[in-house]
Structures are given as C-alpha cells and as structure tokens.
Design a protein around this motif. Structure first.
Motif, PDB file in Angstrom:
ATOM      1  N   SER A 119      51.331  88.985 -28.938  1.00 17.83           N
ATOM      2  CA  SER A 119      51.965  88.081 -27.979  1.00 17.83           C
ATOM      3  C   SER A 119      53.205  88.729 -27.381  1.00 17.83           C
ATOM      4  O   SER A 119      53.781  89.661 -27.933  1.00 17.83           O
ATOM      5  CB  SER A 119      52.343  86.771 -28.671  1.00 17.83           C
ATOM      6  OG  SER A 119      53.289  87.019 -29.698  1.00 17.83           O
ATOM      7  N   ALA A 120      53.614  88.189 -26.206  1.00 21.97           N
ATOM      8  CA  ALA A 120      54.776  88.744 -25.526  1.00 21.97           C
ATOM      9  C   ALA A 120      56.038  88.617 -26.360  1.00 21.97           C
ATOM     10  O   ALA A 120      56.957  89.433 -26.239  1.00 21.97           O
ATOM     11  CB  ALA A 120      54.962  88.047 -24.176  1.00 21.97           C
ATOM     12  N   ALA A 153      43.798  84.660 -27.929  1.00 21.76           N
ATOM     13  CA  ALA A 153      42.449  84.911 -28.420  1.00 21.76           C
ATOM     14  C   ALA A 153      42.501  86.171 -29.268  1.00 21.76           C
ATOM     15  O   ALA A 153      43.495  86.915 -29.251  1.00 21.76           O
ATOM     16  CB  ALA A 153      41.462  85.049 -27.261  1.00 21.76           C
ATOM     17  N   ALA A 154      41.422  86.421 -30.014  1.00 26.21           N
ATOM     18  CA  ALA A 154      41.365  87.578 -30.900  1.00 26.21           C
ATOM     19  C   ALA A 154      40.355  88.589 -30.361  1.00 26.21           C
ATOM     20  O   ALA A 154      39.275  88.224 -29.895  1.00 26.21           O
ATOM     21  CB  ALA A 154      40.980  87.157 -32.316  1.00 26.21           C
ATOM     22  N   VAL A 155      40.709  89.880 -30.423  1.00 25.80           N
ATOM     23  CA  VAL A 155      39.854  90.972 -29.965  1.00 25.80           C
ATOM     24  C   VAL A 155      39.819  92.040 -31.051  1.00 25.80           C
ATOM     25  O   VAL A 155      40.879  92.454 -31.541  1.00 25.80           O
ATOM     26  CB  VAL A 155      40.367  91.582 -28.647  1.00 25.80           C
ATOM     27  CG1 VAL A 155      39.537  92.808 -28.265  1.00 25.80           C
ATOM     28  CG2 VAL A 155      40.333  90.553 -27.529  1.00 25.80           C
ATOM     29  N   PRO A 194      48.759  78.493 -21.008  1.00 27.37           N
ATOM     30  CA  PRO A 194      49.943  78.842 -21.820  1.00 27.37           C
ATOM     31  C   PRO A 194      49.678  78.699 -23.322  1.00 27.37           C
ATOM     32  O   PRO A 194      50.048  77.706 -23.942  1.00 27.37           O
ATOM     33  CB  PRO A 194      51.009  77.862 -21.330  1.00 27.37           C
ATOM     34  CG  PRO A 194      50.225  76.666 -20.858  1.00 27.37           C
ATOM     35  CD  PRO A 194      48.949  77.219 -20.288  1.00 27.37           C
ATOM     36  N   ARG A 195      49.011  79.727 -23.874  1.00 32.13           N
ATOM     37  CA  ARG A 195      48.813  79.771 -25.325  1.00 32.13           C
ATOM     38  C   ARG A 195      49.082  81.199 -25.774  1.00 32.13           C
ATOM     39  O   ARG A 195      48.562  82.142 -25.176  1.00 32.13           O
ATOM     40  CB  ARG A 195      47.397  79.358 -25.712  1.00 32.13           C
ATOM     41  CG  ARG A 195      47.079  77.885 -25.468  1.00 32.13           C
ATOM     42  CD  ARG A 195      45.765  77.499 -26.146  1.00 32.13           C
ATOM     43  NE  ARG A 195      44.651  78.286 -25.649  1.00 32.13           N
ATOM     44  CZ  ARG A 195      43.453  78.317 -26.243  1.00 32.13           C
ATOM     45  NH1 ARG A 195      43.257  77.659 -27.366  1.00 32.13           N
ATOM     46  NH2 ARG A 195      42.479  79.034 -25.715  1.00 32.13           N
ATOM     47  N   GLY A 231      51.599  76.663 -27.762  1.00 28.49           N
ATOM     48  CA  GLY A 231      50.376  75.981 -27.394  1.00 28.49           C
ATOM     49  C   GLY A 231      49.643  75.450 -28.611  1.00 28.49           C
ATOM     50  O   GLY A 231      50.000  75.716 -29.762  1.00 28.49           O
ATOM     51  N   ALA A 232      48.598  74.668 -28.334  1.00 34.77           N
ATOM     52  CA  ALA A 232      47.820  74.039 -29.410  1.00 34.77           C
ATOM     53  C   ALA A 232      46.760  75.003 -29.908  1.00 34.77           C
ATOM     54  O   ALA A 232      46.105  75.690 -29.134  1.00 34.77           O
ATOM     55  CB  ALA A 232      47.168  72.754 -28.905  1.00 34.77           C
TER      56      ALA A 232
END
Length: 356
Positions: A119-120, A153-155, A194-195, A231-232
């Motif tokens: 994440s940022a 998300a996951a990669v 926005p997550r 985010g949720a």
C-alpha cells in the motif's frame, strides 16, 4: 578413511572402451612381434649381415650366463604381466563400471510465504521491511519460499520454490521497485476504489497460497505491514488469524517502524495478538533482535517429512577395477626396482674385480 567397494558392477557406462583397448593391445603386440622377427632376419636390405662370433656355445654354457638369462626373462615377464594388468584395470575404470540400487528417499522441508504490504502508506518503510525480510530468507536454506504482494488485492509474484538464489534476486527487484516507486511492479495490487492495506484479506490470501494440502508440512507466513487499513475488507485481522490457525499456518509479523511510535499502540497490539493466536510473534523492523527472533522461531519449526517414491540410482563402482590397475602398477614398479638393483649390483662386482 574411505573404503573401496569391490562389488561386481551391474553395467558399464561406456562399454565400447573395453573392445577398443583390446584391439589396441592386439595391434601393438602384433607390431612388436613383427619388429622382433624382422630384426632377427639376416641380410635385410640396407643393413649388413649380423656379425658371426665363434664359440658362443661355450658362453651360453657358463652358469653365470644362464643365471643372467633366466633373471632377465623373469623380470621381462614380470614387467609385461604388470603392464597388461595395469592396462586391463585402467580400461575397466575408464569404462565406468556402475551398480544400480533402489533408494527410498524422503524430503524434509518447511513452506514459508512472504506477504508484503504494497500500500501507499508503506512507501517510506517498504525498503527497510524488504531488507529485513531478505535477512530472514537468507537464513532459510532448504525451505520453499514464495512471495505475495497485497493491498486492495493480492498478487502472487512467485509461488513456493526451493531456489533460494532466485528468491533473493526477486526480493532485490522488489526492494528496487519500492525504493524507486515503480508502479508497474505493483500492477493489480491497487484497486480503483478506495481500499488499501487490507491486512486481513492479505493474510487470508497468503494462507491460501500453500499447495499440497494433503501433506503434513510446516507452514509459516512472514507478514509485513504497518496495519493501517483503508476501506472495508472481507476478513478483519482477528478473523484472518483464526483462518490461518485452522489451516495450521503460523504467522510471523514484521511490523513497520512507525508501529513503535506514539498513537500506534492499538495497531501494534492487534498485530501482535493476531500473530500470537497462530503461534507466531511480532517483530518490529529496526528493533534489536527483531528479525533474528523471526528467523529463530522459523528455524525451530520441525520440517515436515515427505516420503518420496522409490527410484533407481546408478553409481560409479570402480573399486575392484582400481585395485587391479593398482596391482599392475605395483608389479611394473617392482620389476623396474629389482632390475635396477641387480644392474647396480653387477656393476659393483665388475668394478671390484677390475680393481684387483
């Protein structure tokens, strides 16, 4: 001290070596015999006839002459025998005699999935986190390691693999990407809505990356994050830890340095509680012995034993052939030493007679 195996081989890796050496020996013997017969033939073109010497029969009848002839023949026979034995043994060694055996092996390994928060909010800390994770992986020799990036998300960057050099190379790529802000490296991790930094979903995704579910293996997740979700998410952190615990996955959290700062006590406690619920722990980057504690705990995991199917293995078995070749060399050296000693002794007796 090694023991030479004298077991008879099941096969030769290069069987054509033996007939090739045999043909070579026969050709050399034939050539030598031809040279001897040609040398004994009188009146050869280009050479004078042999010199005739009178009373040779008397010389040959002397006891000393007979002793010298018998000695020379014995040494010649010993030298020829040693050479043939050495060549035969060396030829078999070159042909590579092999034995075949069936091995019923086993594999003992741990599976470690690296989960990096992309994440940022981790931009300032990710380089240091990746360096710490590289330190962890550097001490995990013989284990399968995979890498998953997550945020919204996951990669999967690469699945579980035993190639530790490849893992370290990929982590170096990740470190450069974090340091340079290479957005292409994190494609698919950031979503339009926005997550970000959904740590619960990220942990569940990593726990699902373990293959071979039917096998009893030691499984661990090294989870790096600042635990600052936006985010949720589907899973909260406690629910994700429970999910990992049900799948017998230990969670070792490597927290960003700002978790040690003021106002982050609740986030730090939540991450520590989640890791401890699975049997793992939380280590903060930059703290004394933090990553060392993670390495020690992972090393303490008992590696799961995996039975491998039996397989046939061929191994070189030059033992008896090497012994034969060595015996031939010993015979050649013995013949040479004895001949030299007798020659020196004869010269000594001749010199003594001349002095008198």
């Amino acid at each position: 001290m090694g023991v030479i195996a004298l077991r008879w081989p099941d096969a030769l890796a290069w069987p054509l070596v033996l007939p090739a050496v045999l043909v070579l020996v026969v050709v050399l013997l034939a050539w030598w015999g031809w040279r001897v017969r040609r040398a004994r033939r009188p009146g050869r073109p280009g050479r004078p006839d042999p010199v005739l010497v009178a009373h040779v029969a008397r010389l040959r009848a002397l006891p000393r002459h007979r002793v010298l002839v018998r000695r020379r023949r014995a040494l010649g026979a010993l030298l020829a025998l040693g050479a043939l034995v050495a060549v035969a043994g060396a030829a078999v060694v070159v042909a590579r005699p092999q034995v075949e055996r069936t091995e019923r092996g086993e594999e003992r390994s741990r599976d470690v999935m690296l989960c990096l928060d992309a994440s940022a909010s981790m931009d300032d800390d990710n380089v240091e986190v990746v360096r710490a994770v590289r330190d962890v992986v550097g001490d995990l020799e013989g284990d399968r390691v995979g890498l998953t990036l997550w945020s919204g998300a996951a990669v999967t960057v690469f699945p579980l693999t035993e190639d530790r050099d490849y893992v370290l190379d990929q982590l170096a790529v990740a470190e450069r990407a974090f340091a340079g802000g290479d957005e292409s490296y994190f494609a698919g991790v950031q979503l339009p809505d926005p997550r970000a930094s959904l740590i619960g979903d990220g942990l569940v995704s990593c726990a699902q990356r373990f293959d071979r579910p039917e096998e009893e293996r030691a499984r661990a997740v090294v989870l790096s994050s600042d635990n600052d979700p936006l985010g949720a998410s589907v899973y909260d952190l406690d629910g994700a830890a429970a999910y990992a615990a049900r799948r017998d996955v230990l969670v070792y959290a490597v927290g960003a340095p700002d978790l040690a700062g003021p106002g982050r006590e609740a986030a730090r406690a939540e991450l520590a509680r989640a890791a401890e619920a699975t049997g793992g722990l939380l280590a903060l980057v930059g703290s004394d012995g933090g990553t060392d504690a993670v390495v020690a705990r992972i090393d303490a995991l008992e590696r799961a034993r995996v039975e491998l199917p039996p397989r046939s293995v061929r191994a070189d078995a030059p033992g008896w052939a090497a012994v034969v070749a060595g015996a031939g060399v010993v015979l050649v050296v013995l013949a040479w030493v004895v001949g030299a000693a007798l020659a020196l002794g004869g010269r000594g007796r001749t010199a003594g007679r001349g002095a008198r």
